[in-house]
Structure formats: structure tokens, C-alpha cells
Motif scaffolding. Structure first.
Motif, short mmCIF file in Angstrom:
data_model
loop_
_atom_site.label_atom_id
_atom_site.label_comp_id
_atom_site.label_asym_id
_atom_site.label_seq_id
_atom_site.Cartn_x
_atom_site.Cartn_y
_atom_site.Cartn_z
N ASP A 119 0.81 -1.22 0.00
CA ASP A 119 0.00 0.00 0.00
C ASP A 119 0.84 1.27 0.00
O ASP A 119 0.36 2.34 0.35
N ALA A 120 2.10 1.18 -0.42
CA ALA A 120 3.01 2.33 -0.38
C ALA A 120 2.53 3.47 -1.28
O ALA A 120 1.82 3.25 -2.26
N VAL A 121 2.95 4.67 -0.91
CA VAL A 121 2.65 5.88 -1.69
C VAL A 121 3.98 6.53 -2.07
O VAL A 121 4.81 6.83 -1.21
N LEU A 122 4.16 6.74 -3.37
CA LEU A 122 5.36 7.35 -3.93
C LEU A 122 4.97 8.71 -4.51
O LEU A 122 4.06 8.78 -5.33
N ALA A 123 5.63 9.76 -4.07
CA ALA A 123 5.34 11.12 -4.58
C ALA A 123 6.10 11.31 -5.89
O ALA A 123 7.06 12.06 -5.98
N TYR A 124 5.66 10.61 -6.91
CA TYR A 124 6.28 10.69 -8.24
C TYR A 124 5.27 10.17 -9.24
O TYR A 124 4.57 9.22 -8.93
N PRO A 125 5.16 10.76 -10.41
CA PRO A 125 5.98 11.83 -10.97
C PRO A 125 5.77 13.16 -10.24
O PRO A 125 4.82 13.29 -9.47
N PRO A 126 6.69 14.12 -10.48
CA PRO A 126 6.59 15.41 -9.78
C PRO A 126 5.17 15.98 -9.83
O PRO A 126 4.55 16.02 -10.89
N GLY A 127 4.67 16.32 -8.66
CA GLY A 127 3.31 16.87 -8.56
C GLY A 127 2.24 15.80 -8.50
O GLY A 127 1.06 16.11 -8.35
N ALA A 164 20.11 20.27 -4.01
CA ALA A 164 18.76 20.81 -4.21
C ALA A 164 17.75 20.01 -3.40
O ALA A 164 17.33 18.94 -3.82
N GLY A 165 17.41 20.49 -2.22
CA GLY A 165 16.37 19.85 -1.43
C GLY A 165 16.85 18.60 -0.73
O GLY A 165 17.98 18.52 -0.28
N ALA A 166 15.97 17.61 -0.65
CA ALA A 166 16.28 16.36 0.04
C ALA A 166 15.36 15.27 -0.47
O ALA A 166 14.38 15.54 -1.14
N ARG A 167 15.71 14.04 -0.12
CA ARG A 167 14.87 12.89 -0.40
C ARG A 167 14.52 12.28 0.95
O ARG A 167 15.39 12.19 1.82
N ALA A 168 13.30 11.85 1.13
CA ALA A 168 12.90 11.28 2.42
C ALA A 168 11.95 10.10 2.19
O ALA A 168 11.14 10.12 1.27
N GLN A 169 12.11 9.09 3.05
CA GLN A 169 11.28 7.91 2.98
C GLN A 169 10.89 7.48 4.39
O GLN A 169 11.67 7.62 5.32
N TRP A 203 12.51 -4.44 6.43
CA TRP A 203 11.90 -3.11 6.29
C TRP A 203 11.44 -2.90 4.86
O TRP A 203 12.10 -3.33 3.91
N LEU A 204 10.28 -2.21 4.71
CA LEU A 204 9.77 -1.81 3.40
C LEU A 204 9.38 -0.34 3.46
O LEU A 204 8.93 0.15 4.49
N ARG A 205 9.52 0.33 2.33
CA ARG A 205 9.09 1.72 2.25
C ARG A 205 7.57 1.79 2.20
O ARG A 205 6.93 1.02 1.48
N VAL A 206 7.00 2.72 2.95
CA VAL A 206 5.55 2.95 2.90
C VAL A 206 5.24 4.34 2.33
O VAL A 206 4.18 4.54 1.77
N LEU A 207 6.15 5.27 2.50
CA LEU A 207 6.04 6.62 1.93
C LEU A 207 7.39 6.98 1.33
O LEU A 207 8.43 6.75 1.95
N ASP A 208 7.38 7.56 0.13
CA ASP A 208 8.63 7.93 -0.53
C ASP A 208 8.46 9.28 -1.20
O ASP A 208 7.60 9.44 -2.07
N GLN A 209 9.27 10.21 -0.77
CA GLN A 209 9.32 11.55 -1.36
C GLN A 209 10.70 11.67 -2.02
O GLN A 209 11.66 12.11 -1.39
N PRO A 210 10.83 11.22 -3.30
CA PRO A 210 12.15 11.18 -3.90
C PRO A 210 12.74 12.53 -4.26
O PRO A 210 13.95 12.65 -4.37
N GLU A 211 11.93 13.51 -4.43
CA GLU A 211 12.42 14.84 -4.77
C GLU A 211 11.63 15.86 -3.97
O GLU A 211 10.43 16.00 -4.16
N PHE A 212 12.30 16.52 -3.07
CA PHE A 212 11.65 17.60 -2.34
C PHE A 212 12.55 18.81 -2.46
O PHE A 212 13.68 18.79 -1.99
#
Length: 128
Positions: A36-44, A92-97, A107-116
Motif C-alpha cells: 500500500d506504499a505511496v510514492l510522490a512521483y511523478p513530480p506533482g 537541491a532539497g532532500a529525499r525522504a522515505q 523493512w519496506l518503504r511505505v512513503l517515498d518523497q524522492p524529490e523535495f
């Protein structure tokens, strides 16, 4: 079904992501995410669910991009939840998971913000 090495520490997720992406293995990348992970990609936008993440990475990896490992920032762990992050080489910014410990200890990723990218600081009204 392919058996993949599991991330036994939250920090392993980033290393495995780089290895699998550089190998062109979209299914291997998707295996790093919870169902059920959520990936903030593509941008926006957002990509929700492991299968959608796999389909997205098939498209991205078709162009054979090369990923370089980035220096991890300190991992924050609270029980079965962890926050991992890296500072991109370009500064430029950061990446956070956010990762969640699984019943088997992996461990598994549940939220991924690859470009902030942080918004620019407001101008100092005292500066002419």
C-alpha cells in the motif's frame, strides 16, 4: 517469483534501490515497497501501491538511467517506523522515505518523497 534480498535495516533500502535500479530491475525496486506504499512521483503526482510503482519504474528504467549512491542522513527510528533521507549531490532539497518493519524483521518503504525542493526563502524586506 524472484526472491530478493531483504532490507534488514532501514538504511539498506536506499542501497538496494540503487543496485536494482542500475540493474534495470523494476520488479526488484517495487519489492522494496509495501503493498500500500505511496510514492510522490511523478513530480506533482502520486503513485499508489506496489504494482503501480513497478509499472512506473518499468517506464523510468527503460531509459537506463544511472543512479549514484547518496550519503544518508541519520535515520530516525521509533518502534516499527523509520525515517530515512539523503541529501542529493546537487544540494537541491532532500529525499525522504518512511519505512515500516515487517513481521519478519525486514523493512519496506511505505512513503517515498524522492524529490523535495524547499521553497525559496522569502526576501528580506529590509534588503533594498
Amino acid at each position: 517469483m524472484t526472491q530478493y534480498a531483504r532490507a534488514m535495516r532501514p538504511e539498506d533500502l536506499t542501497r538496494l534501490f540503487v543496485e536494482r535500479s542500475n540493474a534495470g530491475d523494476a520488479a526488484g525496486v517495487a519489492a522494496l515497497y509495501a503493498q500500500d506504499a505511496v510514492l510522490a512521483y511523478p513530480p506533482g503526482g502520486r503513485t499508489v501501491g506496489r504494482e503501480a510503482i513497478r509499472a512506473l519504474w518499468e517506464k523510468v528504467l527503460a531509459n537506463r538511467p544511472h543512479f549514484e549512491p547518496e550519503e544518508p542522513l541519520p535515520t530516525l527510528v521509533n518502534g516499527d517506523v523509520a525515517l530515512t533521507s539523503t541529501a542529493p549531490r546537487d544540494g537541491a532539497g532532500a529525499r525522504a522515505q518512511v519505512a515500516r518493519r515487517q513481521p519478519d524483521g525486514s523493512w519496506l518503504r511505505v512513503l517515498d518523497q524522492p524529490e523535495f525542493v524547499a521553497p525559496p526563502a522569502p526576501a528580506d524586506p529590509r534588503t533594498p
